[in-house]
Design an enzyme around this catalytic site. Sequence first.
Site: not given
Length: 220
Positions: A7, A9, A182
């Site tokens: 991922d 961001d 996250d």
Amino acid sequence: MKLTLFDLDNTLLAGDSDFQWAQFLIEQKVLDREVYEARNIEFYEQYKAGTLDIHEFLDFQLKPLARHPREQLDAWRSEFIQKKIIPLIAPGAHELIAKHKLERNLCVIITATNSFVTAPIARILSIDHLIATEPEQKEGQFTGRISGTPCFREGKITRLEQWLDEHNLTWLSFLESWFYSDSLNDLPLLKKVTHPVAVDPDATLEGHAQRNGWSIISLR
């Protein structure tokens, strides 16, 4: 062969490129602060809470691309990358990427943020493959609409499997697979890989990772 998915961001970046792009356009007075800033913050909070309507958000995020010539957008993006994104690269990101590349893993960034914003970030991070939400284009100009499936939640699995098929691959092509993220929004894809890794996770993902014995790391 092994597959490593990242991922972007709040994972490889210590911040959100989608949010920062809108804020940058506000700072440049391309977007009206009074109209856009509160809405941008509202969408970001919805994303973190897992309640984001991705189509409503993409309508907000992609429409400004259709209002300006591509040359001007490219110029703004170059400044945005230098001022906003390079300082956000997580301190441990390059080392983690280099580790997987040294092991000859197939490395891919997979992100909900649109490819116009994220393609140069992938290049800076030395990752050749990017799966992102695709803004529709006609004759080189953006229309303000999306092309295909948004690369978000279960859509990340859909887009990844389409990408694998285009490269004559399937999940069965890989002995092992990693996904670093996250966000609670990435739980569908995290559950698909053999090695899910929570990176500086939000509270929901951290709890899920702890209950299921997943690795939890920080890149900051």
